[in-house]
Write an enzyme that holds these catalytic residues in place. Structure first.
Site, PDB file in Angstrom:
ATOM      1  N   ASN A   8      19.655  87.333 -21.025  1.00  0.00           N
ATOM      2  CA  ASN A   8      19.687  88.416 -20.037  1.00  0.00           C
ATOM      3  C   ASN A   8      19.723  87.794 -18.636  1.00  0.00           C
ATOM      4  O   ASN A   8      18.833  87.014 -18.269  1.00  0.00           O
ATOM      5  CB  ASN A   8      18.433  89.276 -20.241  1.00  0.00           C
ATOM      6  CG  ASN A   8      18.341  90.421 -19.253  1.00  0.00           C
ATOM      7  OD1 ASN A   8      18.603  90.247 -18.071  1.00  0.00           O
ATOM      8  ND2 ASN A   8      17.940  91.582 -19.730  1.00  0.00           N
ATOM      9  N   HIS A  44      21.511  94.461 -17.552  1.00  0.00           N
ATOM     10  CA  HIS A  44      20.895  95.790 -17.502  1.00  0.00           C
ATOM     11  C   HIS A  44      21.164  96.369 -16.106  1.00  0.00           C
ATOM     12  O   HIS A  44      20.305  96.281 -15.231  1.00  0.00           O
ATOM     13  CB  HIS A  44      19.393  95.637 -17.759  1.00  0.00           C
ATOM     14  CG  HIS A  44      18.684  96.923 -18.003  1.00  0.00           C
ATOM     15  ND1 HIS A  44      17.614  97.020 -18.856  1.00  0.00           N
ATOM     16  CD2 HIS A  44      18.862  98.165 -17.509  1.00  0.00           C
ATOM     17  CE1 HIS A  44      17.180  98.273 -18.876  1.00  0.00           C
ATOM     18  NE2 HIS A  44      17.920  98.976 -18.059  1.00  0.00           N
ATOM     19  N   HIS A  51      19.366  94.397  -9.301  1.00  0.00           N
ATOM     20  CA  HIS A  51      19.760  93.044  -9.744  1.00  0.00           C
ATOM     21  C   HIS A  51      21.238  93.066 -10.143  1.00  0.00           C
ATOM     22  O   HIS A  51      22.092  92.790  -9.297  1.00  0.00           O
ATOM     23  CB  HIS A  51      18.817  92.457 -10.799  1.00  0.00           C
ATOM     24  CG  HIS A  51      18.278  93.422 -11.822  1.00  0.00           C
ATOM     25  ND1 HIS A  51      19.078  94.065 -12.718  1.00  0.00           N
ATOM     26  CD2 HIS A  51      17.012  93.824 -12.078  1.00  0.00           C
ATOM     27  CE1 HIS A  51      18.328  94.821 -13.498  1.00  0.00           C
ATOM     28  NE2 HIS A  51      17.071  94.708 -13.130  1.00  0.00           N
ATOM     29  N   GLU A  75      22.726  97.004 -21.344  1.00  0.00           N
ATOM     30  CA  GLU A  75      21.571  97.869 -21.606  1.00  0.00           C
ATOM     31  C   GLU A  75      21.428  98.901 -20.504  1.00  0.00           C
ATOM     32  O   GLU A  75      21.734  98.620 -19.338  1.00  0.00           O
ATOM     33  CB  GLU A  75      20.271  97.066 -21.552  1.00  0.00           C
ATOM     34  CG  GLU A  75      20.165  95.872 -22.410  1.00  0.00           C
ATOM     35  CD  GLU A  75      18.903  95.073 -22.060  1.00  0.00           C
ATOM     36  OE1 GLU A  75      18.502  94.287 -22.909  1.00  0.00           O
ATOM     37  OE2 GLU A  75      18.351  95.219 -20.958  1.00  0.00           O
ATOM     38  N   THR A 105      10.339  97.837 -14.971  1.00  0.00           N
ATOM     39  CA  THR A 105      11.114  97.218 -16.060  1.00  0.00           C
ATOM     40  C   THR A 105      11.001  98.168 -17.253  1.00  0.00           C
ATOM     41  O   THR A 105      10.184  99.093 -17.225  1.00  0.00           O
ATOM     42  CB  THR A 105      10.557  95.814 -16.400  1.00  0.00           C
ATOM     43  OG1 THR A 105      11.339  95.258 -17.461  1.00  0.00           O
ATOM     44  CG2 THR A 105       9.099  95.853 -16.834  1.00  0.00           C
ATOM     45  N   HIS A 197      11.904  91.714 -24.937  1.00  0.00           N
ATOM     46  CA  HIS A 197      10.945  91.971 -23.851  1.00  0.00           C
ATOM     47  C   HIS A 197       9.771  91.021 -23.938  1.00  0.00           C
ATOM     48  O   HIS A 197       9.018  91.047 -24.912  1.00  0.00           O
ATOM     49  CB  HIS A 197      10.443  93.418 -23.783  1.00  0.00           C
ATOM     50  CG  HIS A 197      10.375  93.879 -22.352  1.00  0.00           C
ATOM     51  ND1 HIS A 197       9.378  93.493 -21.501  1.00  0.00           N
ATOM     52  CD2 HIS A 197      11.234  94.610 -21.614  1.00  0.00           C
ATOM     53  CE1 HIS A 197       9.610  93.997 -20.308  1.00  0.00           C
ATOM     54  NE2 HIS A 197      10.746  94.668 -20.334  1.00  0.00           N
ATOM     55  N   GLY A 219      15.266  87.303 -20.981  1.00  0.00           N
ATOM     56  CA  GLY A 219      15.648  87.081 -19.588  1.00  0.00           C
ATOM     57  C   GLY A 219      14.571  86.407 -18.775  1.00  0.00           C
ATOM     58  O   GLY A 219      14.662  85.237 -18.424  1.00  0.00           O
TER      59      GLY A 219
END
Ligand code: PXP
Length: 258
Positions: A8, A44, A51, A75, A105, A197, A219
């Site tokens: 990620n 994402h 980002h 995502e 997040t 995650h 990520g």
């Protein structure tokens, strides 16, 4: 094949966005990950583009044409703009996440009792475009079963509770058992199982003792490790953990069969 590693790149984009001179390059980071053996790239894009920006998604899709074996995973919450982007880019996989635009997040999985009917046509649309759909889910087996009925191909297990319990060293086996049970439930209804995650070099191996995890998307920890080890070395270190987990899994199933 053990679990695939999808890197990620959100945090590379976050650093890039701190200035206006385009470094570090998200595309270059993807290329380094791929050269080091990563199987996939995940982004994402959030509505505020804090980002990953829309343009990054197009640039990455273009760059990934040179590596067709590499999976592109996008995502996000299927808001209209997100869906328009995904349907234009046609990634390998779209992971639908129920995060609100202002969420810090992703912090929970879908409640398919409440949202399943809304998701059905969205998943169907993705399917018609040949895009694999994965739903970000917690471990409740009933909810996992519903992921099948709304048409998803896979679930991505939200691993933050496992990572938190691993970090504290509290009830790790019990938490892992809930994930193992969720994965078994998913596999029993022919859903593939991804996970992500807060996975990191320390907690990944034990998590991947759960059989047949298809993909982990990582990520924050991976990009943080890269500050110390360099991005290519870091990707190789994560791949080594996944290889070792696969070897242990294969060894365990051979022992069971003999
Ligand atoms: N999966 C989903 C749905 C996410 O939103 C994120 C974070 O963007 C990840 C996986 C990766 O989590 P982490 O950055 O903690 O590795």
């Amino acid at each position: 094949m053990g679990a695939k590693l999808s890197v990620n790149l959100n945090k590379v984009a976050l650093l890039r966005n701190a200035r206006t001179i385009g470094i570090p390059s998200v595309v270059r980071a993807a290329e380094v990950c791929i050269e080091a053996g990563a199987h996939g790239i995940t982004v994402h894009p959030r509505p505020d583009e804090r980002h990953i920006r829309r343009q990054d998604v197009f640039d990455l899709a273009e760059a990934l044409k040179a590596a067709p074996e590499v999976e592109f995973n996008i995502e996000g919450n299927p808001f209209p703009e997100f869906m328009e982007l995904v349907l234009k880019v046609k990634p390998t996989q779209c992971t639908l996440v129920p995060d609100s635009p202002e969420a810090f997040t992703s912090d929970h999985g879908w409640d398919l009792k409440a949202e399943g009917e809304r998701l059905k046509p969205i998943i169907n649309q993705l399917k018609q475009e040949g895009i694999r759909t994965s739903l970000f889910m917690e471990t409740d087996p009933e909810q996992i079963g519903l992921a099948r009925t709304v048409g998803a191909d896979r679930v991505e297990l939200y691993t933050e509770p496992y990572a938190a319990s691993f970090a504290r060293g509290v009830r790790v086996e019990e938490t892992l058992e809930a994930f193992r049970h969720a994965a078994e439930k998913a596999q029993s209804v022919w859903l593939g199982v991804n996970a992500g995650h807060d996975l990191n070099l320390q907690n990944l191996g034990l998590f991947c003792s759960i059989p047949n995890i298809m993909e982990v998307s990582i990520g924050h920890a991976l990009i943080s490790d890269a500050l110390e080890m360099g991005l290519a070395n870091t990707v190789r270190a994560y791949l080594k953990v996944l290889d070792e987990a696969e070897m242990e899994e294969t060894g365990a199933s051979r022992a069971l069969a003999s």
